[in-house]
Design a protein around this motif. Structure first.
Motif, PDB file in Angstrom:
ATOM      1  N   VAL A   1       0.947  -0.908  -0.285  1.00 60.20           N
ATOM      2  CA  VAL A   1      -0.160   0.217   0.000  1.00 60.20           C
ATOM      3  C   VAL A   1       0.339   1.091  -0.169  1.00 60.20           C
ATOM      4  O   VAL A   1       0.466   2.216  -0.398  1.00 60.20           O
ATOM      5  CB  VAL A   1      -0.689   0.029   1.193  1.00 60.20           C
ATOM      6  CG1 VAL A   1      -1.386   1.486   1.505  1.00 60.20           C
ATOM      7  CG2 VAL A   1      -2.265  -1.185   1.277  1.00 60.20           C
ATOM      8  N   GLY A   2       2.428   1.325   1.179  1.00 58.31           N
ATOM      9  CA  GLY A   2       2.669   2.386   0.792  1.00 58.31           C
ATOM     10  C   GLY A   2       3.824   2.460  -0.427  1.00 58.31           C
ATOM     11  O   GLY A   2       4.116   4.122  -0.998  1.00 58.31           O
ATOM     12  N   ILE A   3       3.706   1.194  -1.288  1.00 59.58           N
ATOM     13  CA  ILE A   3       4.070   1.756  -2.899  1.00 59.58           C
ATOM     14  C   ILE A   3       2.844   2.506  -3.486  1.00 59.58           C
ATOM     15  O   ILE A   3       4.166   3.625  -4.035  1.00 59.58           O
ATOM     16  CB  ILE A   3       4.567   0.256  -3.186  1.00 59.58           C
ATOM     17  CG1 ILE A   3       5.882  -0.305  -2.900  1.00 59.58           C
ATOM     18  CG2 ILE A   3       4.955   0.258  -4.664  1.00 59.58           C
ATOM     19  CD1 ILE A   3       7.347  -0.030  -2.960  1.00 59.58           C
ATOM     20  N   ARG A   4       2.178   2.230  -3.477  1.00 61.38           N
ATOM     21  CA  ARG A   4       0.978   2.929  -4.585  1.00 61.38           C
ATOM     22  C   ARG A   4       0.814   4.293  -3.953  1.00 61.38           C
ATOM     23  O   ARG A   4       0.777   4.826  -4.882  1.00 61.38           O
ATOM     24  CB  ARG A   4      -0.356   2.169  -4.034  1.00 61.38           C
ATOM     25  CG  ARG A   4      -1.740   2.119  -5.149  1.00 61.38           C
ATOM     26  CD  ARG A   4      -3.184   1.821  -4.991  1.00 61.38           C
ATOM     27  NE  ARG A   4      -3.635   2.033  -6.325  1.00 61.38           N
ATOM     28  CZ  ARG A   4      -4.831   2.990  -6.034  1.00 61.38           C
ATOM     29  NH1 ARG A   4      -4.891   4.015  -4.874  1.00 61.38           N
ATOM     30  NH2 ARG A   4      -4.707   2.988  -7.219  1.00 61.38           N
ATOM     31  N   GLU A   5       0.476   4.498  -2.895  1.00 62.95           N
ATOM     32  CA  GLU A   5       0.648   6.085  -2.528  1.00 62.95           C
ATOM     33  C   GLU A   5       1.766   6.740  -2.230  1.00 62.95           C
ATOM     34  O   GLU A   5       1.796   7.874  -1.914  1.00 62.95           O
ATOM     35  CB  GLU A   5       0.026   6.230  -0.928  1.00 62.95           C
ATOM     36  CG  GLU A   5      -1.778   5.593  -1.563  1.00 62.95           C
ATOM     37  CD  GLU A   5      -2.162   5.159   0.518  1.00 62.95           C
ATOM     38  OE1 GLU A   5      -1.829   5.784   1.081  1.00 62.95           O
ATOM     39  OE2 GLU A   5      -2.964   4.369   0.431  1.00 62.95           O
TER      40      GLU A   5
ATOM     41  N   LEU B   1      12.294  -0.366 -10.612  1.00 60.16           N
ATOM     42  CA  LEU B   1      12.988  -1.293  -9.537  1.00 60.16           C
ATOM     43  C   LEU B   1      12.252  -1.911  -8.863  1.00 60.16           C
ATOM     44  O   LEU B   1      12.293  -3.046  -8.257  1.00 60.16           O
ATOM     45  CB  LEU B   1      14.421  -0.910  -9.599  1.00 60.16           C
ATOM     46  CG  LEU B   1      14.928  -0.317  -9.872  1.00 60.16           C
ATOM     47  CD1 LEU B   1      16.297   1.070 -10.092  1.00 60.16           C
ATOM     48  CD2 LEU B   1      16.000  -1.509 -10.852  1.00 60.16           C
ATOM     49  N   VAL B   2      11.352  -1.197  -8.772  1.00 58.14           N
ATOM     50  CA  VAL B   2      10.472  -1.569  -7.254  1.00 58.14           C
ATOM     51  C   VAL B   2       9.655  -2.751  -8.090  1.00 58.14           C
ATOM     52  O   VAL B   2       8.715  -3.709  -7.528  1.00 58.14           O
ATOM     53  CB  VAL B   2       9.790  -0.782  -6.908  1.00 58.14           C
ATOM     54  CG1 VAL B   2       8.028  -1.123  -6.000  1.00 58.14           C
ATOM     55  CG2 VAL B   2      10.442  -0.087  -5.913  1.00 58.14           C
ATOM     56  N   ALA B   3       8.613  -2.749  -9.232  1.00 61.13           N
ATOM     57  CA  ALA B   3       8.309  -3.483  -9.951  1.00 61.13           C
ATOM     58  C   ALA B   3       8.397  -5.217  -9.697  1.00 61.13           C
ATOM     59  O   ALA B   3       8.893  -6.231  -9.588  1.00 61.13           O
ATOM     60  CB  ALA B   3       7.497  -3.295 -10.985  1.00 61.13           C
ATOM     61  N   LEU B   4       9.988  -4.712  -9.859  1.00 64.02           N
ATOM     62  CA  LEU B   4      11.305  -6.457 -11.050  1.00 64.02           C
ATOM     63  C   LEU B   4      11.211  -6.688  -8.947  1.00 64.02           C
ATOM     64  O   LEU B   4      11.071  -7.584  -8.700  1.00 64.02           O
ATOM     65  CB  LEU B   4      12.495  -5.638 -10.758  1.00 64.02           C
ATOM     66  CG  LEU B   4      13.815  -6.659 -11.185  1.00 64.02           C
ATOM     67  CD1 LEU B   4      13.258  -7.760 -12.156  1.00 64.02           C
ATOM     68  CD2 LEU B   4      14.922  -5.486 -11.678  1.00 64.02           C
ATOM     69  N   PHE B   5      11.167  -5.558  -8.140  1.00 64.61           N
ATOM     70  CA  PHE B   5      12.533  -6.484  -6.328  1.00 64.61           C
ATOM     71  C   PHE B   5      10.605  -7.134  -6.220  1.00 64.61           C
ATOM     72  O   PHE B   5      10.245  -8.029  -5.458  1.00 64.61           O
ATOM     73  CB  PHE B   5      12.122  -5.283  -5.415  1.00 64.61           C
ATOM     74  CG  PHE B   5      12.515  -5.451  -4.197  1.00 64.61           C
ATOM     75  CD1 PHE B   5      13.433  -5.966  -3.708  1.00 64.61           C
ATOM     76  CD2 PHE B   5      10.809  -5.164  -3.562  1.00 64.61           C
ATOM     77  CE1 PHE B   5      13.421  -6.405  -2.474  1.00 64.61           C
ATOM     78  CE2 PHE B   5      11.576  -5.773  -2.608  1.00 64.61           C
ATOM     79  CZ  PHE B   5      12.066  -6.710  -1.955  1.00 64.61           C
ATOM     80  N   GLY B   6       9.407  -6.578  -6.398  1.00 63.66           N
ATOM     81  CA  GLY B   6       8.005  -6.977  -6.003  1.00 63.66           C
ATOM     82  C   GLY B   6       7.986  -8.213  -6.384  1.00 63.66           C
ATOM     83  O   GLY B   6       7.679  -9.524  -5.815  1.00 63.66           O
TER      84      GLY B   6
END
Length: 174
Positions: free
Chosen positions: A69-73, A101-106
């Protein structure tokens, strides 16, 4: 096309809200379990054997759901000092690199979490009587949500739509 973005953003906001509510419920439930364990141990001189492992599993859920949720917001960890001095186009490029990069991490979190869950599938947690895979399911769910929310941010930015970033308008409010 505009209505499709609005619909997709509303669906993502619904998923995000549900994840946040589940994370909050997990935090409350974990607090109840630990409080019950303390009461039982120090007042009743007995112990609830399942409270600690159940609390650790709940902690995984509320940490990873809350992180997604923190990523989305737009509240994830970032270093924005340099961005104050850059033009908007450069900012958008750096935000997109960060979201990629965050998408790759997820995605990696979900993939390797699934591998761990599968490896622990036949292991039984003795105090809870459930599969050891339960320990790793928060990694999978959180990783999937982090990936989806990061891709949402990339798509919105590519389409020229606003993304949530530290108090800015939500995509479905603009």
């Amino acid at each position: 096309m505009h209505t499709q973005f609005i619909l997709a953003a509303r669906i993502m906001r619904g998923i995000s809200t549900a994840a946040l509510w589940l994370a909050g419920a997990g935090l409350i439930l974990m607090t109840v379990f630990i409080s019950g364990q303390v009461f039982m141990r120090y007042v009743m001189n007995d112990s609830i054997v399942w409270s600690e492992p159940a609390s650790v599993i709940l902690m995984g859920w509320f940490i990873f759901l809350g992180a997604a949720v923190g990523i989305r917001e737009g509240y994830h960890l970032s270093f924005d000092v340099v961005l104050y001095f850059l033009p908007n186009k450069a900012k958008l490029i750096l935000y997109s690199i960060s979201d990629g990069l965050v998408a790759l991490f997820g995605a990696c979190m979900a993939w390797f979490g699934a591998q761990l869950a599968l490896s622990a599938w036949n292991v039984k947690l003795p105090s809870l009587g459930v599969s050891g895979a339960v320990d790793f399911l928060p990694l999978v769910a959180g990783g999937c949500l982090i990936f989806i929310f990061s891709v949402e941010r990339l798509v919105l930015r590519a389409a020229g739509r606003p993304t949530a970033r530290f108090g800015e308008a939500q995509p479905d409010e603009a």
